[in-house]
Design an enzyme around this catalytic site. Structure first.
Site, PDB file in Angstrom:
ATOM      1  N   TYR A 257      -0.210  -0.775   4.835  1.00 37.37           N
ATOM      2  CA  TYR A 257       0.936  -0.065   4.831  1.00 37.37           C
ATOM      3  C   TYR A 257       1.572  -0.239   6.117  1.00 37.37           C
ATOM      4  CZ  TYR A 257       3.525   4.232   4.400  1.00 37.37           C
ATOM      5  OH  TYR A 257       4.498   5.203   3.998  1.00 37.37           O
TER       6      TYR A 257
ATOM      7  N   SER B  71      -6.564  -1.805   1.653  1.00 43.51           N
ATOM      8  CA  SER B  71      -5.664  -0.521   1.757  1.00 43.51           C
ATOM      9  C   SER B  71      -4.371  -0.623   1.017  1.00 43.51           C
ATOM     10  CB  SER B  71      -5.280  -0.284   3.146  1.00 43.51           C
ATOM     11  OG  SER B  71      -4.760   1.112   3.458  1.00 43.51           O
ATOM     12  N   GLN B  72      -3.052  -0.732   1.334  1.00 42.62           N
ATOM     13  CA  GLN B  72      -2.144  -0.834   0.565  1.00 42.62           C
ATOM     14  C   GLN B  72      -2.141  -2.094  -0.157  1.00 42.62           C
ATOM     15  OE1 GLN B  72       2.779  -0.297   1.405  1.00 42.62           O
ATOM     16  NE2 GLN B  72       1.809  -1.975   2.286  1.00 42.62           N
TER      17      GLN B  72
ATOM     18  N   ASP C  86     -14.331   7.169   4.976  1.00 46.09           N
ATOM     19  CA  ASP C  86     -12.750   6.880   4.974  1.00 46.09           C
ATOM     20  C   ASP C  86     -12.126   8.177   4.794  1.00 46.09           C
ATOM     21  OD1 ASP C  86     -10.210   5.783   4.551  1.00 46.09           O
ATOM     22  OD2 ASP C  86     -11.123   4.002   3.272  1.00 46.09           O
TER      23      ASP C  86
ATOM     24  N   HIS D  10     -12.191   3.416   7.096  1.00 46.85           N
ATOM     25  CA  HIS D  10     -11.198   2.552   6.181  1.00 46.85           C
ATOM     26  C   HIS D  10     -11.133   1.148   6.388  1.00 46.85           C
ATOM     27  CE1 HIS D  10      -7.624   2.295   3.777  1.00 46.85           C
ATOM     28  NE2 HIS D  10      -6.669   1.858   4.822  1.00 46.85           N
TER      29      HIS D  10
END
Length: 322
Positions: free
Chosen positions: A91, A186-187, A272, A301
């Site tokens: 992100y 993640s993203q 996370d 994360h």
């Protein structure tokens, strides 16, 4: 600290996500419109001091025919068509510098790292792809842009760009279109999961701490961004809750997981606080294809970071045979 369910509960957890009735029709028409534009693939060599890896500036037409950029890195000394790995970034980041992210090319793959449109302006991994489409009012960040209508939502454009990126790498003369894998954290993991559900005949996929999965649960239980952007938006628009989550139903990784068939590796950090591990497990349990998941007990994360990649690299090598 433990941010979510413990491991036994994660194995039992199943999301209550309900996909929209026209999920498939929505994505079919979206991709058909994108494919009405010529792919317009352009490869421009980039001069670097690297001895073992070549770098190309790759451009193609994404959603709306808009130009999307990425770095294509390939082993300098190669024979025959290469398997390809398409990577999507985290992100607010971007494709970064030509000298970044040499892992996959060093392992023998054609590696395409794709920009997310409109991101990468203020972080280490700078981007080069604007988003020329505007939206109505949104909370600071990217997550709520156009969020009250699936047709205007920013991730409709992002996911379409990502599908077109796979189509682009499959047309490169020195890649093997039958040996394409996806990776992302993640993203990037959420984008890769969407592509896995939309693109057939992929060889492998790795979703590390995937974002945009089980979105309503994530927005309720985490106090960390980017999900707090949804909460911030709805704090000011209290009557729009159902409209927002109706839109997000078209973009939830669980909907894509139930359609994806490529052999896949998931990972989650039990500490996370950004992408709660139950949301990754929700997508994992819904995933249609052969699958494995690694839960990293004391990680957040980063979801195992390089140790997680050390698990996935041999698996990809077996399937894609660089």
């Amino acid at each position: 600290m433990l941010t979510d369910l413990d491991l036994p509960a994660l194995w039992e957890y199943r999301s209550d996500y309900q996909e929209p009735a026209d999920f498939d029709a929505f994505w079919s028409s979206t991709l058909a419109e994108a494919r009405s534009h010529d792919l317009g693939l352009k490869l421009t060599p980039v001069e670097t001091p690297l001895r073992t890896v070549e770098v190309f500036d790759l451009a193609f037409a994404g959603f709306g025919g808009h130009p999307v950029r990425g770095w294509l890195r390939v082993p300098r000394h190669r024979t025959g068509p290469l398997p390809a790995v398409v990577q999507f970034h985290g992100y607010a980041s971007g494709r970064g510098h030509p000298l970044d992210d040499l892992l996959w090319a060093s392992a023998g793959y054609a590696h395409l790292l794709v920009d997310v449109r409109g991101q990468g302006a203020g972080y280490a991994g700078g981007g080069a792809t604007p988003d020329p489409v505007g939206s109505g009012p949104s909370h600071p960040g990217f997550l709520t842009r156009g969020i009250e209508d699936p047709h205007s939502y920013v991730y409709r454009r992002v996911f379409t760009d990502a599908v077109r990126a796979v189509e682009a790498v499959r047309t490169v003369e020195f890649t093997d279109p039958g040996r394409v894998g996806l990776v992302g954290a993640s993203q990037g993991g959420g984008i890769a999961l969407a592509v896995a559900g939309l693109v057939p005949e992929l060889a492998a996929a790795h979703f590390q701490a995937p974002f945009l999965c089980d979105i309503r649960r994530a927005a309720r239980i985490t106090g960390s961004g980017p999900y707090t952007e949804i909460a911030g938006y709805l704090a000011a628009r209290r009557d729009r809750v159902e409209a927002v989550f109706d839109t997000l139903g078209y973009f939830d990784g669980i909907g894509f997981a139930s359609r994806a068939t490529a052999p896949a590796w998931f990972s989650a950090g039990l500490m996370d606080g950004v992408c709660p591990p139950s949301t990754a497990f929700g997508a994992f349990h819904a995933y249609r294809g052969e699958k494995q998941i690694r839960a990293w007990e004391f990680n957040g994360h980063e979801a195992g970071g390089s140790d997680d990649l050390a698990v996935v690299l041999p698996a990809f090598q077996h399937l894609l045979k660089p």
